[in-house]
Design an enzyme around this catalytic site. Structure first.
Site, PDB file in Angstrom:
ATOM      1  N   PRO A   1       0.815  -1.224   0.000  1.00 16.95           N
ATOM      2  CA  PRO A   1       0.000   0.000   0.000  1.00 16.95           C
ATOM      3  C   PRO A   1       0.849   1.276   0.000  1.00 16.95           C
ATOM      4  O   PRO A   1       0.498   2.256  -0.649  1.00 16.95           O
ATOM      5  CB  PRO A   1      -0.817  -0.125   1.301  1.00 16.95           C
ATOM      6  CG  PRO A   1      -0.908  -1.603   1.537  1.00 16.95           C
ATOM      7  CD  PRO A   1       0.380  -2.184   1.028  1.00 16.95           C
TER       8      PRO A   1
ATOM      9  N   GLU B   1       9.004  -9.443 -17.174  1.00 20.08           N
ATOM     10  CA  GLU B   1       7.654  -8.901 -17.235  1.00 20.08           C
ATOM     11  C   GLU B   1       7.556  -7.836 -18.324  1.00 20.08           C
ATOM     12  O   GLU B   1       6.571  -7.761 -19.046  1.00 20.08           O
ATOM     13  CB  GLU B   1       7.276  -8.296 -15.878  1.00 20.08           C
ATOM     14  CG  GLU B   1       5.847  -7.819 -15.806  1.00 20.08           C
ATOM     15  CD  GLU B   1       5.485  -7.211 -14.454  1.00 20.08           C
ATOM     16  OE1 GLU B   1       6.395  -6.951 -13.649  1.00 20.08           O
ATOM     17  OE2 GLU B   1       4.291  -6.997 -14.219  1.00 20.08           O
TER      18      GLU B   1
ATOM     19  N   ARG C   1     -19.554  -0.657 -42.166  1.00 17.45           N
ATOM     20  CA  ARG C   1     -20.339   0.484 -41.693  1.00 17.45           C
ATOM     21  C   ARG C   1     -20.403   1.568 -42.775  1.00 17.45           C
ATOM     22  O   ARG C   1     -19.358   2.033 -43.261  1.00 17.45           O
ATOM     23  CB  ARG C   1     -19.687   1.043 -40.411  1.00 17.45           C
ATOM     24  CG  ARG C   1     -20.305   2.309 -39.891  1.00 17.45           C
ATOM     25  CD  ARG C   1     -21.654   2.057 -39.267  1.00 17.45           C
ATOM     26  NE  ARG C   1     -22.205   3.277 -38.689  1.00 17.45           N
ATOM     27  CZ  ARG C   1     -23.467   3.406 -38.337  1.00 17.45           C
ATOM     28  NH1 ARG C   1     -24.317   2.394 -38.481  1.00 17.45           N
ATOM     29  NH2 ARG C   1     -23.899   4.529 -37.807  1.00 17.45           N
TER      30      ARG C   1
END
Ligand SMILES: Cc1cc2nc3c(=O)[nH]c(=O)nc-3n(C[C@H](O)[C@H](O)[C@H](O)COP(=O)(O)OP(=O)(O)OC[C@H]3O[C@@H](n4cnc5c(N)ncnc54)[C@H](O)[C@@H]3O)c2cc1C
Length: 382
Positions: A130, A245, A271
């Site tokens: 924290p 990572e 579209r």
């Protein structure tokens, strides 16, 4: 220099894409909506061999290179459409399993890697607290040696796989006076006395990946579970892990960008506005062109980082650059994807809405963009 993958790598990539399309993609939107991790999907991925990739064969692994492990991540991102699954997979294989393989004693490797490689025990990394996120050297969790144990006290937060993991690599201060130089790594099993899973964290994106606090209250970790050398944890565990990572774990974002681009091209051709497909408007083509540019450049930066690691080249600045660039452009690409879909992109009808929420994590987790810029900047002026 050869920019092509081998035929074997192409086949491997294709097989993982097919697996992910068949087993991960179905239900991905629902898992996001319900913030639900699905153990069945996990077990199927384990049976397919995805949890074992980088580990040596003697520990139940497949001995895949960093490049091939990255390719698997890319294929998962492309075929699975479930960024949360990719996050849990990455946390398990890369930041949970790799440090045990790279730094563990023979006993530790024999004990933990086969279970991790089989996907039987889910793993993760407990670094953030924290009061200590970017400032990882400021962690407050302590580990005091006593009667053959290290006694851990403290709380970790934002831990990927926290609620579902069986084993975690945890960093704690063994010499609180010393900052980074007083941190040691430990292998902590869920069943250890004094260890519990704290509050679950409800997130904006990557919602099928569970996140929680880990709480240590006089938690007894056997002394033989120290990972690496005492007081070397930050350098050894954190830096080795974070470098992986910042490379392999990003591959899924590249696969995600590829499928997103394909979906945007398809949508733009279908579209119609002003009597013609929106793809015919140059402004829309420009957005697609930018997405293609970001995708290609991300790919080559990642492959270089993976190649570096396969050659045993440690380059923190390259890993930081890879993390910074890939995650920042993935976020921009996700924004373009919504823009191309117009109002429909802002609804649950299309996966681009989810991709945008998922992509935001990239620039925060594993070291924020500001921290990556800092690493690159200080290397440049060193
Ligand atoms: C979904 C999720 C999963 C995660 N999984 C894990 C996990 O498995 N294991 C784990 O240990 N951690 C995990 N994390 C934690 C993650 O790595 C941290 O959130 C991250 O390092 C940032 O820390 P913080 O959130 O405390 O932000 P802070 O450090 O408080 O940063 C807040 C802001 O201040 C900026 N800032 C801080 N210091 C500086 C500085 N020196 N210069 C410039 N700007 C600065 C930051 O860039 C940011 O913009 C996860 C986080 C999330 C959200």
């Amino acid at each position: 220099m050869d920019f092509r993958h081998t035929e074997e790598q192409e086949l491997f990539y294709k097989s993982v894409v097919e697996f992910a399309q068949k087993e991960i993609q179905p239900g991905a939107a629902e898992r996001d909506e319900e913030a639900r991790f699905d153990r069945d999907v996990w077990d199927k991925a384990a049976d397919f061999g995805l949890m074992s990739l980088p580990f040596p064969e003697e520990y139940g692994g497949s001995g895949a290179s960093v490049m091939d492990t990255s390719l698997a991540g890319e294929a998962l991102g492309y075929g699975g459409l479930d960024a949360g699954f990719c996050l849990s997979w990455g946390a398990h294989v890369v930041i949970g399993g790799i440090p045990i393989w790279q730094l563990g004693t023979e006993e530790q490797k024999q004990k933990y890697l086969p279970k991790i490689a089989a996907g039987e025990w889910i793993s993760g990394l407990g670094l953030t607290e924290p009061e200590a996120g970017s400032d990882a050297g400021g962690i407050l969790t302590t580990a005091v040696k006593k009667d053959g144990y290290y006694v851990l006290n403290g709380t970790k937060t934002f831990i990927t796989n926290g609620p579902i993991g069986e084993v975690f690599v945890v960093l704690a201060k063994t010499d609180p006076e010393k900052g980074h130089a007083g941190i040691t790594g430990f292998i902590v099993e869920k069943g250890f006395k004094g260890f519990s899973v704290g509050k679950e964290i409800h997130k904006t994106g990557n919602r099928s990946s569970p996140t929680s606090e880990l709480v240590f209250e006089d938690c007894e970790v056997p002394a033989e579970n120290m990972l690496g050398e005492e007081n070397q944890g930050f350098l050894q565990v954190a830096m080795t892990t974070l470098e992986w990572e910042r490379s392999v774990m990003l591959a899924a974002a590249i696969g995600g960008q590829q499928i997103q681009l394909e979906e945007c091209i398809k949508y733009a051709k279908e579209r119609r506005q002003f009597g013609r497909p929106i793809a015919s408007f140059q402004a829309v083509q420009f957005m697609l062109a930018d997405m293609k540019m970001w995708l290609e450049t991300s790919r080559w930066i990642l492959y270089k980082t993976a190649w570096n690691k396969d050659q045993g080249i440690m380059d923190h600045a390259q890993a930081a650059l890879s993390k910074l660039y890939i995650t920042e452009v993935a976020l921009k690409a996700a924004r373009n994807a919504i823009q191309i879909h117009g109002g429909y992109g802002y609804t649950k009808e299309y996966a681009v809405e989810r991709s945008y929420r998922d992509a935001q994590l990239g620039v925060l987790g594993g070291g924020t963009s500001e921290i990556q810029r800092w690493i690159i900047g200080r290397t440049l002026i060193a």
